[in-house]
Design a protein around this motif. Structure first.
Motif, PDB file in Angstrom:
ATOM      1  N   GLY A 101       0.837  -1.213   0.000  1.00 50.03           N
ATOM      2  CA  GLY A 101       0.000   0.000   0.000  1.00 50.03           C
ATOM      3  C   GLY A 101       0.861   1.248   0.000  1.00 50.03           C
ATOM      4  O   GLY A 101       0.598   2.203  -0.742  1.00 50.03           O
ATOM      5  N   GLU A 102       1.900   1.244   0.830  1.00 49.13           N
ATOM      6  CA  GLU A 102       2.775   2.427   0.892  1.00 49.13           C
ATOM      7  C   GLU A 102       3.563   2.613  -0.403  1.00 49.13           C
ATOM      8  O   GLU A 102       3.820   3.736  -0.831  1.00 49.13           O
ATOM      9  N   LEU A 120       2.466   1.841  -3.319  1.00 52.25           N
ATOM     10  CA  LEU A 120       1.519   2.442  -4.271  1.00 52.25           C
ATOM     11  C   LEU A 120       1.347   3.936  -3.994  1.00 52.25           C
ATOM     12  O   LEU A 120       1.221   4.740  -4.918  1.00 52.25           O
ATOM     13  N   GLU A 121       1.356   4.298  -2.703  1.00 46.24           N
ATOM     14  CA  GLU A 121       1.271   5.729  -2.352  1.00 46.24           C
ATOM     15  C   GLU A 121       2.465   6.487  -2.944  1.00 46.24           C
ATOM     16  O   GLU A 121       2.311   7.581  -3.492  1.00 46.24           O
ATOM     17  N   LEU A 124       4.234   5.675  -5.530  1.00 38.42           N
ATOM     18  CA  LEU A 124       4.078   5.772  -6.986  1.00 38.42           C
ATOM     19  C   LEU A 124       3.046   6.833  -7.356  1.00 38.42           C
ATOM     20  O   LEU A 124       3.219   7.579  -8.326  1.00 38.42           O
ATOM     21  N   GLY A 125       1.969   6.881  -6.567  1.00 41.61           N
ATOM     22  CA  GLY A 125       0.955   7.913  -6.791  1.00 41.61           C
ATOM     23  C   GLY A 125       1.566   9.298  -6.636  1.00 41.61           C
ATOM     24  O   GLY A 125       1.317  10.205  -7.442  1.00 41.61           O
ATOM     25  N   LEU A 126       2.384   9.457  -5.603  1.00 44.83           N
ATOM     26  CA  LEU A 126       3.065  10.741  -5.390  1.00 44.83           C
ATOM     27  C   LEU A 126       4.007  11.063  -6.547  1.00 44.83           C
ATOM     28  O   LEU A 126       4.147  12.209  -6.953  1.00 44.83           O
ATOM     29  N   VAL A 186       3.580  10.247  -9.626  1.00 49.42           N
ATOM     30  CA  VAL A 186       2.748  10.752 -10.730  1.00 49.42           C
ATOM     31  C   VAL A 186       2.406  12.223 -10.492  1.00 49.42           C
ATOM     32  O   VAL A 186       2.484  13.056 -11.403  1.00 49.42           O
ATOM     33  N   VAL A 187       2.064  12.535  -9.233  1.00 51.19           N
ATOM     34  CA  VAL A 187       1.718  13.928  -8.911  1.00 51.19           C
ATOM     35  C   VAL A 187       2.918  14.847  -9.170  1.00 51.19           C
ATOM     36  O   VAL A 187       2.796  15.889  -9.822  1.00 51.19           O
ATOM     37  N   ARG A 200       5.227  10.558   5.962  1.00 54.21           N
ATOM     38  CA  ARG A 200       4.811   9.387   6.732  1.00 54.21           C
ATOM     39  C   ARG A 200       6.051   8.614   7.170  1.00 54.21           C
ATOM     40  O   ARG A 200       6.370   7.573   6.584  1.00 54.21           O
ATOM     41  N   LEU A 206      -4.058   8.482  -3.595  1.00 55.62           N
ATOM     42  CA  LEU A 206      -2.680   8.264  -4.056  1.00 55.62           C
ATOM     43  C   LEU A 206      -2.443   6.797  -4.393  1.00 55.62           C
ATOM     44  O   LEU A 206      -1.746   6.458  -5.346  1.00 55.62           O
ATOM     45  N   ARG A 207      -3.032   5.916  -3.573  1.00 51.66           N
ATOM     46  CA  ARG A 207      -2.869   4.465  -3.847  1.00 51.66           C
ATOM     47  C   ARG A 207      -3.540   4.088  -5.168  1.00 51.66           C
ATOM     48  O   ARG A 207      -2.993   3.305  -5.938  1.00 51.66           O
TER      49      ARG A 207
END
Lengths: 101, 196
Positions: A37-38, A40-41, A43-45, A47-48, A98, B4-5
């Motif tokens: 999960g972290e 993925l977070e 990776l999401g960041l 992208v941002v 985090r 974000l996930r």
């Protein structure tokens, strides 16, 4: 064939890492899901950060063109290093935001 | 955090699809359209990526030039027109000469830094010579925008895309997906600004 080689290789080393984690490092199996999960977070960041970097780059280039009348190519932004640096930004920001619990 | 996930999962999914499926190749073929290799007044090789600091052409620029030279050798047009930046056209000119295209059969544009500028340059160069039917050499993914702009400049375009099937390795496919995203953004920008 390349797909099989690359995916097979990664699958094999992932299983190896799982065995090392659970048997040698005594990591708990349940925390693996949290780690995913972290990740993925992160990776999401990434992208941002990438979108923000591209937007800032485009704004700067078009602004420079408008202000100076000189040509700067938007293809300057077409570089894989921007994605790698965005990943680095995301990793640092994520650890800051985090920290390890 | 949940958002974000989801974004991260979407990025992973996009990566897997882009690298390990033929999606990029399918898009490449679709964007190329149908090649029309018919006798024309000129073969126009559009610029792409210029040249490195040492004057060596980029991969894409080189591929286009080779395609143009090949079409010239097939006798599809009496002249070869090289477009792009000054450094790019100079390097291409030398290479085309080295590949046996006579200097008298090569024309170069002054300098086109964007596809729109290239179309305008081509118009100034070729239309006074009465050369309106052209074989347009560009990458498959660049063909829709290049073709529209050149047609708008008053030419009858016969598309001659470089190899349309695209790459077969994961890394090259990722690069192609990135280029497709850039090209679609450029197409949107040109439409928004009324250039297309």
């Amino acid at each position: 064939m390349e797909l099989l080689v690359i995916v097979g290789l990664v699958a094999l080393t992932s299983v190896g890492a799982y065995i090392v984690g659970t048997r040698i490092l005594a990591l708990e199996r349940v925390t693996l899901r949290l780690a995913l999960g972290e990740a993925l977070e992160c990776l999401g960041l990434t992208v941002v950060f990438l979108i923000v970097n591209l937007a800032a780059g485009l704004t700067s280039i078009f602004g420079f063109r408008a202000l100076t009348g000189r040509f700067v190519s938007v293809y300057w932004l077409n570089d894989v290093s921007l994605a790698v640096l965005s990943l680095l930004q995301a990793l640092v920001f994520h650890r800051w935001w985090r920290p390890t619990k | 955090m949940h958002g974000l996930r989801i974004l991260g999962a979407a990025a992973v999914l996009l990566f897997l699809v882009a690298a390990f499926t033929p999606l990029a190749n399918v898009l490449n073929i679709r964007m190329a359209g149908t090649a029309r290799l018919e006798p024309s007044d000129a073969i126009v090789v559009m610029g792409r990526g210029g040249a490195d600091g040492d004057g060596v052409l980029t991969n894409r620029s080189l591929r286009r030039l080779l395609r143009g030279v090949s079409l010239y050798r097939e006798g599809l047009a009496p002249i070869l027109v090289l477009s792009g930046t000054k450094v790019e056209t100079r390097s291409r000119l030398e290479l085309a000469r080295g590949l046996g295209v006579p200097e008298t059969a090569i024309l170069t544009t002054h300098e086109g830094l964007t596809t729109k500028q290239e179309a305008a340059e081509l118009s100034q160069l070729l239309q006074p010579l009465g050369r309106r039917r052209i074989l347009l050499v560009a990458d498959p993914i660049d063909m829709p925008r290049a073709r529209s702009l050149v047609e708008r400049a008053g030419f009858v375009v016969h598309p001659a895309p470089t190899a349309a099937s695209g790459p077969s390795g994961p890394e090259s496919r990722l690069g192609l997906v990135r280029d497709i995203a850039i090209e679609l953004t450029a197409l949107g920008y040109y439409r928004l600004t009324g250039a297309l």
